[in-house]
Design an enzyme around this catalytic site. Structure first.
Site, PDB file in Angstrom:
ATOM      1  N   ASP A 103      34.679 164.313  17.254  1.00 15.50           N
ATOM      2  CA  ASP A 103      35.121 164.224  18.645  1.00 15.50           C
ATOM      3  C   ASP A 103      36.037 165.412  18.932  1.00 15.50           C
ATOM      4  O   ASP A 103      37.246 165.343  18.764  1.00 15.50           O
ATOM      5  CB  ASP A 103      35.847 162.899  18.879  1.00 15.50           C
ATOM      6  CG  ASP A 103      36.058 162.624  20.359  1.00 15.50           C
ATOM      7  OD1 ASP A 103      35.659 163.465  21.182  1.00 15.50           O
ATOM      8  OD2 ASP A 103      36.617 161.561  20.687  1.00 15.50           O
ATOM      9  N   ALA A 104      35.416 166.513  19.337  1.00 11.71           N
ATOM     10  CA  ALA A 104      36.154 167.752  19.582  1.00 11.71           C
ATOM     11  C   ALA A 104      36.098 168.188  21.038  1.00 11.71           C
ATOM     12  O   ALA A 104      36.889 169.016  21.476  1.00 11.71           O
ATOM     13  CB  ALA A 104      35.606 168.868  18.694  1.00 11.71           C
ATOM     14  N   LYS A 105      35.129 167.644  21.786  1.00 10.73           N
ATOM     15  CA  LYS A 105      34.961 167.953  23.212  1.00 10.73           C
ATOM     16  C   LYS A 105      34.988 169.452  23.470  1.00 10.73           C
ATOM     17  O   LYS A 105      35.645 169.938  24.389  1.00 10.73           O
ATOM     18  CB  LYS A 105      36.016 167.229  24.052  1.00 10.73           C
ATOM     19  CG  LYS A 105      35.932 165.703  23.942  1.00 10.73           C
ATOM     20  CD  LYS A 105      36.968 165.022  24.797  1.00 10.73           C
ATOM     21  CE  LYS A 105      36.842 163.506  24.716  1.00 10.73           C
ATOM     22  NZ  LYS A 105      37.232 162.976  23.389  1.00 10.73           N
ATOM     23  N   ARG A 106      34.255 170.185  22.675  1.00  6.69           N
ATOM     24  CA  ARG A 106      34.217 171.627  22.811  1.00  6.69           C
ATOM     25  C   ARG A 106      33.364 172.034  24.021  1.00  6.69           C
ATOM     26  O   ARG A 106      32.448 171.327  24.418  1.00  6.69           O
ATOM     27  CB  ARG A 106      33.647 172.266  21.547  1.00  6.69           C
ATOM     28  CG  ARG A 106      34.498 172.059  20.298  1.00  6.69           C
ATOM     29  CD  ARG A 106      35.868 172.695  20.460  1.00  6.69           C
ATOM     30  NE  ARG A 106      36.599 172.744  19.207  1.00  6.69           N
ATOM     31  CZ  ARG A 106      37.785 172.183  18.997  1.00  6.69           C
ATOM     32  NH1 ARG A 106      38.371 171.506  19.957  1.00  6.69           N
ATOM     33  NH2 ARG A 106      38.399 172.296  17.829  1.00  6.69           N
ATOM     34  N   THR A 140      30.929 166.009  20.096  1.00  5.68           N
ATOM     35  CA  THR A 140      31.095 165.785  21.533  1.00  5.68           C
ATOM     36  C   THR A 140      31.357 167.121  22.213  1.00  5.68           C
ATOM     37  O   THR A 140      32.059 167.988  21.674  1.00  5.68           O
ATOM     38  CB  THR A 140      32.250 164.815  21.836  1.00  5.68           C
ATOM     39  OG1 THR A 140      33.480 165.344  21.340  1.00  5.68           O
ATOM     40  CG2 THR A 140      31.994 163.454  21.213  1.00  5.68           C
TER      41      THR A 140
END
Length: 305
Positions: A103-106, A140
């Site tokens: 879950d890094a939302k890059r 993510t």
């Protein structure tokens, strides 16, 4: 990759994901005190406490669940030492047979997005060799920059048979400030959903695409609309439990086959021993409390499917 996740969901009969998002405030005193005694009140000491905490929880729940979702920020806050523990946690979970959703939302464009993709779900070229770095199964990503930002991730997904979960309708209270804005008569999240379907069309793995969507449990009426717009898209669903989402709220995220979604719980599982329902376990047995919380979560969700 999505087929592997589905296989494990069906094997465990648990459409759930445990969020390994350790805050020092979640870790029992006996764990932190031991780590600080060995390494001092340092970043190294904090990282050791996090590792011991994660390992205890994973050891107690790995046989019950198909996947985990470590939130990278919870590790990055401790600098390089935190990232070492993140990497160690990812590898340990994979050894236990768990699929890891980073879950890094890059989200960026061009070579920057490509670098993020290689770091987390691909391999980086070093001389004549291609070497995996963090090497998780899913990542993510934030679609705010449009196709330019997503395309490099899609390329790596196809090359490595990995997966993405694209932010579509998130569970936080202020998500509507942008996501609910009407554009050409439809909310922005519906436009994003249609792009996710388009992006995922080249990444199909059986019935479902390797390109999934993040859809929060806290807006069930919107989840129902998004389920119809994205019938072949797997949903990663935050917001259950501590954020207020109920099992009934989750039902619209699933398809009639009982598939289509995997539900995340973070502090509701990893800090379960702090909750009234699990206080009988006490801090010394926090792993056992987490196990019982997983059992209860799975039962609660399956009750409505």
């Amino acid at each position: 990759m999505i087929r592997q996740l589905i296989d494990r969901i069906q094997k465990t009969n648990a459409p759930v994901c445990v969020g390994l998002d350790p805050m020092l405030s979640y870790i029992p005193d006996h764990v932190t005190e031991k780590a600080y005694h060995e390494l001092g009140e340092t970043l190294e000491g904090a990282a050791e406490a996090i590792w011991q905490f994660n390992k205890e929880i994973v050891d107690h729940v790995y046989d019950l669940i198909p996947s985990v979702k470590p939130q990278l920020a919870m590790y990055e806050q401790f600098g390089v030492e935190g990232l070492k523990v993140y990497d160690r946690t990812v590898k340990y979970c994979q050894e236990k047979g768990l699929i890891v959703i980073a879950d890094a939302k890059r989200g960026d464009i061009g070579s920057t997005s490509a670098a993020y993709a290689m770091a987390h779900i691909g391999k980086v070229q070093v001389g004549s060799k291609r070497i995996p770095a963090f090497h998780t199964e899913f990542l993510t990503v934030n679609p705010y920059l449009g196709t330019d930002g997503i395309a490099p991730f899609l390329d790596v997904c196809k090359e490595e048979d990995k997966g993405l979960f694209v932010l579509v309708k998130t569970s936080n209270p202020s998500s509507g400030e942008f996501q609910d804005r009407l554009i050409d008569g439809a909310p922005l999240y519906e436009h994003v959903a249609k792009k996710v379907v388009e992006w995922g069309a080249d990444c199909m793995d059986g019935t479902y695409s390797n390109v999934g969507a993040v859809v929060g449990a806290t807006y069930p009426e919107m989840s129902a609309v998004l389920r119809k717009l994205m019938p072949n898209t797997y949903f990663l669903v935050p917001g259950y439990g501590a954020q207020g989402g109920t099992a009934e709220d989750l039902k619209p995220c699933f398809n009639e086959d009982g598939l289509g979604a995997i539900v995340n719980s973070s502090r509701g599982i990893i800090a379960a021993y702090k909750q009234e329902a699990y206080k009988k376990f006490g801090p010394q047995h926090f792993g056992e409390a987490s196990r019982q919380a997983v059992i209860d979560m799975v039962s609660d969700i399956n009750r409505v499917l």
